[in-house]
Design a protein around this motif. Sequence first.
Motif, mmCIF file in Angstrom:
data_model
loop_
_atom_site.group_PDB
_atom_site.id
_atom_site.type_symbol
_atom_site.label_atom_id
_atom_site.label_comp_id
_atom_site.label_asym_id
_atom_site.label_seq_id
_atom_site.Cartn_x
_atom_site.Cartn_y
_atom_site.Cartn_z
ATOM 1 N N ALA A 4 -13.467 -5.455 5.043
ATOM 2 C CA ALA A 4 -12.178 -6.135 4.848
ATOM 3 C C ALA A 4 -11.240 -5.296 3.987
ATOM 4 C CB ALA A 4 -12.404 -7.505 4.215
ATOM 5 N N ASP A 5 -11.783 -4.681 2.948
ATOM 6 C CA ASP A 5 -10.962 -3.836 2.092
ATOM 7 C C ASP A 5 -10.465 -2.608 2.854
ATOM 8 O OD1 ASP A 5 -11.396 -5.593 0.011
ATOM 9 O OD2 ASP A 5 -13.126 -4.480 -0.770
ATOM 10 N N TYR A 6 -11.337 -2.055 3.691
ATOM 11 C CA TYR A 6 -10.947 -0.870 4.467
ATOM 12 C C TYR A 6 -9.829 -1.220 5.450
ATOM 13 C CZ TYR A 6 -11.184 2.764 8.029
ATOM 14 O OH TYR A 6 -10.865 3.744 8.931
ATOM 15 N N LEU A 7 -9.974 -2.342 6.146
ATOM 16 C CA LEU A 7 -8.946 -2.753 7.107
ATOM 17 C C LEU A 7 -7.620 -3.038 6.406
ATOM 18 C CD1 LEU A 7 -11.015 -5.093 9.460
ATOM 19 C CD2 LEU A 7 -10.288 -2.736 9.878
ATOM 20 N N GLN A 8 -7.698 -3.596 5.216
ATOM 21 C CA GLN A 8 -6.464 -3.840 4.462
ATOM 22 C C GLN A 8 -5.829 -2.525 4.033
ATOM 23 O OE1 GLN A 8 -7.010 -6.255 0.989
ATOM 24 N NE2 GLN A 8 -4.812 -6.358 0.511
ATOM 25 N N LEU A 9 -6.661 -1.539 3.698
ATOM 26 C CA LEU A 9 -6.159 -0.258 3.233
ATOM 27 C C LEU A 9 -5.424 0.498 4.330
ATOM 28 C CD1 LEU A 9 -6.189 1.489 0.638
ATOM 29 C CD2 LEU A 9 -8.220 2.633 1.567
ATOM 30 N N ILE A 10 -5.953 0.430 5.563
ATOM 31 C CA ILE A 10 -5.304 1.150 6.663
ATOM 32 C C ILE A 10 -4.426 0.225 7.494
ATOM 33 C CG2 ILE A 10 -7.203 2.800 6.801
ATOM 34 C CD1 ILE A 10 -8.062 1.328 9.393
ATOM 35 N N GLY A 11 -4.215 -0.991 7.019
ATOM 36 C CA GLY A 11 -3.402 -1.950 7.745
ATOM 37 C C GLY A 11 -1.914 -1.744 7.503
ATOM 38 N N PHE A 12 -1.138 -2.716 7.966
ATOM 39 C CA PHE A 12 0.315 -2.610 7.894
ATOM 40 C C PHE A 12 0.913 -3.597 6.898
ATOM 41 C CE2 PHE A 12 -1.021 -1.107 12.018
ATOM 42 C CZ PHE A 12 -0.312 0.071 12.157
ATOM 43 N N GLY A 13 0.050 -4.258 6.121
ATOM 44 C CA GLY A 13 0.547 -5.198 5.138
ATOM 45 C C GLY A 13 0.892 -4.521 3.827
ATOM 46 N N ALA A 14 1.046 -5.325 2.793
ATOM 47 C CA ALA A 14 1.371 -4.790 1.475
ATOM 48 C C ALA A 14 0.224 -3.918 0.968
ATOM 49 C CB ALA A 14 1.626 -5.944 0.509
ATOM 50 N N GLY A 15 0.546 -2.726 0.559
ATOM 51 C CA GLY A 15 -0.467 -1.809 0.071
ATOM 52 C C GLY A 15 -1.214 -1.062 1.154
ATOM 53 N N GLY A 16 -0.928 -1.352 2.412
ATOM 54 C CA GLY A 16 -1.589 -0.660 3.510
ATOM 55 C C GLY A 16 -0.875 0.632 3.879
ATOM 56 N N TRP A 17 -1.661 1.592 4.374
ATOM 57 C CA TRP A 17 -1.121 2.901 4.749
ATOM 58 C C TRP A 17 -0.982 3.067 6.260
ATOM 59 C CZ3 TRP A 17 0.363 6.732 1.263
ATOM 60 C CH2 TRP A 17 0.084 6.465 -0.082
ATOM 61 N N GLY A 18 -1.179 1.984 6.995
ATOM 62 C CA GLY A 18 -1.137 2.090 8.449
ATOM 63 C C GLY A 18 0.187 2.575 8.989
#
Length: 252
Positions: A4-18
Amino acid sequence: METADYLQLIGFGAGGWGGRLLAGAGLTLAVAVCGFILALVIGALGAWCKIRGNAMVRLLTDLYTTALRGVPDLLVIYLVYFGSSALLTDVGHFFAANGFISLPGFVAGTIAIGVVGGALCTEVLRGGFSVVPTGELEAAMAFGMSPATCFRRVLAPLLLRSAMPGLGNVWLSLLKDSSLLSATGIIELMRATQVAADSTHMPFDFYLTAAAIYVLMAIISGLLLRRAERHYSRGVRGTGTRATQALGGVKP
């Protein structure tokens, strides 16, 4: 790291790098496509020079292809970027301009990988032309086709039939070479990944993600290239199928 943390990290939300990774992948594709188009133009001219040129033209073309295939790609990028910048700066000073003048990183990168790919395309297209039956071209001219029509309807399809696998390799090579273009200041996929890895101190996660994106682009490219190969090999497949049917289903 939790999934879950990994998906949030590479996601498009706040704090994500997607979003930044996706923008870098888009820039990677854009510069690779532009560089490949330039490489095809240079390769076509180079192949024509090797086939139709006089001894001096063939010698110069041989020097170009040998040098560009032997020099590291990163060195070519540096030479194009800093060489063009020095030239533009000198020209600007001649016209009373001040400061350092350089090509945009995208333009310099496109020219660099286009010049490198042009040397490879020259040999691929020259080899493809060598297997085109001369009788096909003579028949087209005998039917009154103009040189442009003959090229579009006869020469290009026959040439691409044998050259397409080699051109596919050139495309994949340029796609990988685009990872070196951060030297020109553009933020392509590898540069965006490096920034993300340095900012989060999680290099393995981001470099693994970048590897997955490159593999995905390579898979999609492979599918498109195989479709193009099937398109230009329609006559060959048809001939083989008819021959098989004539032999009662036994492949020769």
